[in-house]
Write an enzyme that holds these catalytic residues in place. Structure first.
Site, PDB file in Angstrom:
ATOM      1  N   SER A 140       6.710  -0.188   4.432  1.00  0.00           N
ATOM      2  CA  SER A 140       5.549  -0.221   5.280  1.00  0.00           C
ATOM      3  C   SER A 140       5.837  -0.759   6.689  1.00  0.00           C
ATOM      4  O   SER A 140       4.991  -0.618   7.571  1.00  0.00           O
ATOM      5  CB  SER A 140       4.475  -1.100   4.631  1.00  0.00           C
ATOM      6  OG  SER A 140       4.923  -2.432   4.508  1.00  0.00           O
TER       7      SER A 140
ATOM      8  N   SER B 152       9.763  -2.903   1.788  1.00  0.00           N
ATOM      9  CA  SER B 152       9.275  -2.570   3.131  1.00  0.00           C
ATOM     10  C   SER B 152      10.078  -3.121   4.294  1.00  0.00           C
ATOM     11  O   SER B 152       9.795  -2.783   5.439  1.00  0.00           O
ATOM     12  CB  SER B 152       7.831  -3.019   3.287  1.00  0.00           C
ATOM     13  OG  SER B 152       7.002  -2.108   2.634  1.00  0.00           O
TER      14      SER B 152
ATOM     15  N   LYS C 298       5.256  -7.674  12.935  1.00  0.00           N
ATOM     16  CA  LYS C 298       4.499  -6.724  12.122  1.00  0.00           C
ATOM     17  C   LYS C 298       3.041  -7.154  12.152  1.00  0.00           C
ATOM     18  O   LYS C 298       2.748  -8.359  12.064  1.00  0.00           O
ATOM     19  CB  LYS C 298       5.062  -6.730  10.695  1.00  0.00           C
ATOM     20  CG  LYS C 298       4.423  -5.711   9.757  1.00  0.00           C
ATOM     21  CD  LYS C 298       5.132  -5.719   8.396  1.00  0.00           C
ATOM     22  CE  LYS C 298       4.542  -4.703   7.432  1.00  0.00           C
ATOM     23  NZ  LYS C 298       5.261  -4.684   6.135  1.00  0.00           N
TER      24      LYS C 298
HETATM   25  N1  GLN Z   1       6.506   1.177  -1.029  1.00  0.00           N
HETATM   26  C1  GLN Z   1       6.058   0.027  -1.727  1.00  0.00           C
HETATM   27  C2  GLN Z   1       4.561   0.074  -1.891  1.00  0.00           C
HETATM   28  O1  GLN Z   1       3.971   0.969  -1.405  1.00  0.00           O
HETATM   29  C3  GLN Z   1       6.480  -1.238  -1.045  1.00  0.00           C
HETATM   30  C4  GLN Z   1       5.682  -1.606   0.116  1.00  0.00           C
HETATM   31  C5  GLN Z   1       6.049  -2.954   0.656  1.00  0.00           C
HETATM   32  O2  GLN Z   1       7.131  -3.477   0.403  1.00  0.00           O
HETATM   33  N2  GLN Z   1       5.110  -3.572   1.350  1.00  0.00           N
HETATM   34  O3  GLN Z   1       3.980  -0.759  -2.497  1.00  0.00           O
END
Ligand code: GLN
Length: 483
Positions: A151, A175, A76
């Site tokens: 994400s 995410s 990532k």
């Molecule tokens: N959807 C969540 C957010 O927008 C989690 C994102 C994540 O785990 N990085 O914060």
């Protein structure tokens, strides 16, 4: 060859059926051919990959072995990679080449993994759809009109489309698990502190945790083994021995106590997902598990608490991006304030700016007690709910998401609608617990995930339950058409 799992690749390399260099070339060609449809990579690292593959082949020829020796993966794009662009999905870091490798990157490289590239992601890991990336949205290989989740959407789409067997990801509020659910993968968020955060660009430091995304629990065990462990460079890293995760995959589920929280099956859950979750419960019962209804009474407060705490930490973490030392700098700044304002205003996208503002507000002198402190108290209540539940059960099971992957653009005009989709995943981050999502079936041709949560450091238990389930089901083996 692109269909092989990490475990199968390790056997094939050990048996000299193919070399890491051959496999790497096949996958790089496949990425070049198919990724334009998906947009799952921000950067490809072909030269590095071929060099690492040749080195891994040479190590094997010298008698070395190891499940990751010669295994192709991707990172990532928030794991720092020395000399390679590390963008975090943001214009702010589009020109940033990291001066050092993240601990996770260094550990996997030392184990012989081959890095094919850096995967697309929501900007600064903020999002659930991979639509906030400066590099454009990622498409879901199961239906190119739908989001892959976020994400870590790039890692998920790439692995689901068989562009590579596994990838690293991070999970601050879901995410890893949510994109796993949306793309028919297995993804594990480890216990907070299990995987080093050093060199992992911070979103919300008390919630962020790196982990594996792969097709099977068996492969998650292999990749986690290479990622986990104490790191003196990360002050929240925990000095606990790392068990042999692959060795934990042969436990019987006879008598395993599975808790199913009654709050999980409330109005917001798509009834077709509820049916699939009940099917997986039945499957685990057949394997000897005992089901018990439990309650997590403070779950309803978790989303508001998370969306105060995560932006608060983000507003502090992202203050370092000021256009001075690294990252984006605006043209012709008039003075220092103008430099800050325009570099940040032009470098960050709208979702990141929204969260910085929410976070700065929640931390401001007049509102700290009302918002941030209150949210921290809720966080403790959420954790206490889990501690009480784990006195009675070994695993908690439920849906990973209330709905399957939505259409691209469907939630763009209403950020709160997207925040609500995190309802089942964020509690594990608030409590620091490990969680896993695994394939549980399909709704309208789109994958659905079942989530398992376990007590601290019981990653092996999660992986074993998922592995036993996968020995008896075939959802995880389904391949998206066209890939
Ligand atoms: N959807 C969540 C957010 O927008 C989690 C994102 C994540 O785990 N990085 O914060």
């Amino acid at each position: 060859m692109h269909q092989l799992t990490l475990a199968e690749i390790a056997r094939g390399l050990a048996d000299k059926k193919f070399s890491s260099e051959e496999l790497t070339k096949v996958l790089l060609a496949r990425i070049a051919q198919l990724d334009p449809q998906l947009n799952s990579f921000i950067s490809l690292t072909e030269d590095l990959a071929l060099q690492q593959a040749k080195a891994a082949d040479a190590r094997r020829a010298n008698g070395e072995s190891g499940a990751l020796l010669g295994a192709p993966i991707a990172h990532k794009d928030l794991f720092c990679t020395q000399g390679i662009r590390t963008s975090c999905g943001s214009k702010m870091l589009d020109n940033f080449k990291a001066p050092y490798d993240a601990t996770v990157v260094a550990k996997l490289a030392a184990a012989g993994a081959v890095t094919l590239g850096k995967t697309n992601m929501d900007e600064f890991a903020m999002g659930s759809a991979n639509e906030s990336s400066y590099y454009g949205a990622v498409k879901n290989p199961w239906n190119l009109e739908h989001v892959p989740g976020g994400s870590s959407g790039g890692s998920a789409a790439a692995v689901a489309a068989r562009l590579l067997p596994a990838a690293t990801a991070t999970d601050t509020g879901g995410s890893i698990r949510q994109p796993a659910a949306f793309t028919n993968l297995t993804g594990l968020k480890p216990t907070y502190g299990r995987v080093s955060r050093w060199g992992m660009i911070a979103y919300a430091s008390s919630l962020d945790q790196g982990g594996p995304l792969a097709r099977t629990a068996e492969d998650c065990a292999i990749l986690l083994q290479g990622m986990a462990g104490f790191d003196a460079n990360d002050s929240t890293s925990i000095d606990e021995p790392v068990p042999d995760y692959s060795a934990s995959l042969n436990g019987s589920l006879q008598g395993l106590r599975i808790g199913v929280p009654k709050e999980y099956f409330s109005a917001g859950l798509d009834p077709r997902i509820a049916d699939l979750i009940h099917n997986s419960i039945k499957e685990l019962e057949k394997l000897g598990a005992v089901i018990k209804e439990i309650s997590l009474p403070n779950m309803q407060h978790a989303i508001p608490a998370y969306y105060v705490i995560a932006p608060a930490e983000a507003s502090s973490n992202l203050s370092r991006f000021d256009g001075v030392r690294f990252g984006y700098r605006c043209e012709d700044p008039k003075n220092l304030i103008d430099l800050y304002k325009r570099s940040r205003g032009e470098g960050f996208g709208p979702e990141v700016q929204r969260r910085i503002m929410v976070g700065a507000y929640a931390l401001s002198a007049g509102y700290y007690d009302a918002y941030y402190l209150k949210a921290q108290k809720i966080r403790r209540l959420v954790k206490n709910d889990f501690m009480a539940a784990f006195n009675e059960v070994d695993i908690i099971l439920g849906p990973t998401t209330p709905n399957p992957a939505w259409k691209l653009g469907a939630k763009n005009s209403d950020p709160v609608a997207a925040y609500l989709e995190d309802v089942y995943t964020i509690t594990a981050n608030l409590a620091g617990l490990p969680g896993l999502s695994m394939p549980a079936g399909f709704v309208d041709g789109l994958p659905v995930g079942v989530q398992l949560l376990a007590p601290y450091f019981q990653e092996g238990r999660l992986l074993n339950v998922a592995h036993q389930y996968q020995l008896n089901t075939d959802w995880h083996t389904r391949t998206p058409t066209g890939f």
